[in-house]
Design an enzyme around this catalytic site. Sequence first.
Site, short mmCIF file in Angstrom:
data_model
loop_
_atom_site.label_atom_id
_atom_site.label_comp_id
_atom_site.label_asym_id
_atom_site.label_seq_id
_atom_site.Cartn_x
_atom_site.Cartn_y
_atom_site.Cartn_z
N LYS A 9 0.84 -1.20 0.00
CA LYS A 9 0.00 0.00 0.00
C LYS A 9 0.88 1.26 0.00
CE LYS A 9 -3.85 -2.30 2.41
NZ LYS A 9 -4.77 -2.21 3.57
N TYR A 49 -12.44 -2.42 -3.13
CA TYR A 49 -12.96 -2.42 -1.76
C TYR A 49 -14.48 -2.41 -1.70
CZ TYR A 49 -8.32 -1.93 0.40
OH TYR A 49 -7.04 -2.15 0.84
N ASN A 112 -1.68 -0.20 7.22
CA ASN A 112 -1.18 -1.55 7.54
C ASN A 112 -0.42 -2.21 6.40
OD1 ASN A 112 -3.31 -2.14 5.93
ND2 ASN A 112 -4.57 -3.10 7.51
N HIS A 115 -1.97 -5.40 1.29
CA HIS A 115 -3.25 -6.05 1.01
C HIS A 115 -2.97 -7.45 0.48
CE1 HIS A 115 -7.25 -6.94 -0.48
NE2 HIS A 115 -6.62 -7.49 -1.51
N GLU A 126 -9.58 -9.62 -7.95
CA GLU A 126 -8.58 -8.59 -7.70
C GLU A 126 -7.46 -8.64 -8.74
OE1 GLU A 126 -7.62 -9.26 -3.55
OE2 GLU A 126 -9.64 -8.63 -2.91
P1 DAT Z 1 -7.60 -6.94 5.34
O1 DAT Z 1 -6.81 -5.82 4.71
O2 DAT Z 1 -6.85 -7.58 6.46
O3 DAT Z 1 -8.16 -7.93 4.35
P2 DAT Z 1 -10.32 -5.90 5.55
O4 DAT Z 1 -10.56 -6.45 4.19
O5 DAT Z 1 -11.28 -6.25 6.64
O6 DAT Z 1 -8.86 -6.26 6.07
O7 DAT Z 1 -10.28 -4.30 5.49
C1 DAT Z 1 -9.63 -3.65 4.41
C2 DAT Z 1 -8.80 -2.52 4.98
O8 DAT Z 1 -9.67 -1.56 5.58
C3 DAT Z 1 -7.84 -2.91 6.09
O9 DAT Z 1 -6.61 -3.38 5.59
C4 DAT Z 1 -7.68 -1.63 6.84
C5 DAT Z 1 -9.05 -0.99 6.71
N1 DAT Z 1 -9.87 -1.29 7.89
C6 DAT Z 1 -10.53 -2.45 8.15
N2 DAT Z 1 -11.18 -2.38 9.31
C7 DAT Z 1 -10.92 -1.15 9.80
C8 DAT Z 1 -11.30 -0.45 10.98
N3 DAT Z 1 -12.09 -1.02 11.90
N4 DAT Z 1 -10.84 0.82 11.16
C9 DAT Z 1 -10.06 1.40 10.23
N5 DAT Z 1 -9.66 0.81 9.10
C10 DAT Z 1 -10.09 -0.45 8.89
MG MG Z 2 -9.64 -7.77 2.92
#
Ligand code: DAT
Ligand code: MG
Length: 147
Positions: A9, A49, A112, A115, A126
């Site tokens: 990212k 997303y 973080n 992805h 994707e």
């Molecule tokens: P991942 O990236 O582990 O697959 P995800 O698909 O649930 O996680 O969410 C996509 C991204 O959105 C994640 O990398 C960071 C952001 N995100 C998810 N939950 C969040 C939250 N509670 N607060 C802030 N950002 C969040």
């Molecule tokens: Mg995800």
Amino acid sequence: MEKTFLMVKPDGVQRGLIGEIVKRFEQKGFQLVAGKLMVISREQAEYHYAEHKGKPFYEDLVSFITSGPVFAMVWQGDQVIALSRLMMGKTNTLDAQPGTIRGDFAVHTGMNLIHGSDSPESAEREINNFFKPEEIAGYDKVLNKWI
Ligand code: DAT
Ligand code: MG
């Protein structure tokens, strides 16, 4: 062989962590079959997303992912989807264990670094959102028999 979509990212690119992240997947024994540095469009980000549309963090997430270049990749290997998720660490940084990419380098859940696809269906979707079929290299890696 199974394929997944992984992406460093914008925070990872800015922090100079492309090499560190690529290194980990190479050392694990996975095979890089596509990669490019790119700025993603708003449309591409919204498609990527889509499952999060309407959630409180959605707008910040789309702004963040389009805020600078990302390093988009396709990796292949046995169980690469599940194993790369383990190597990334949990989404919530408080749950991301040391030894994982997020556990070792990330402080905040939004920033973080990486992805990774979470299922074969999302991997296919994707990969197609970021790469044309001709951008994915099919090649034999002689080391594969030792992995
Ligand atoms: P991942 O990236 O582990 O697959 P995800 O698909 O649930 O996680 O969410 C996509 C991204 O959105 C994640 O990398 C960071 C952001 N995100 C998810 N939950 C969040 C939250 N509670 N607060 C802030 N950002 C969040
Ligand atoms: Mg995800």
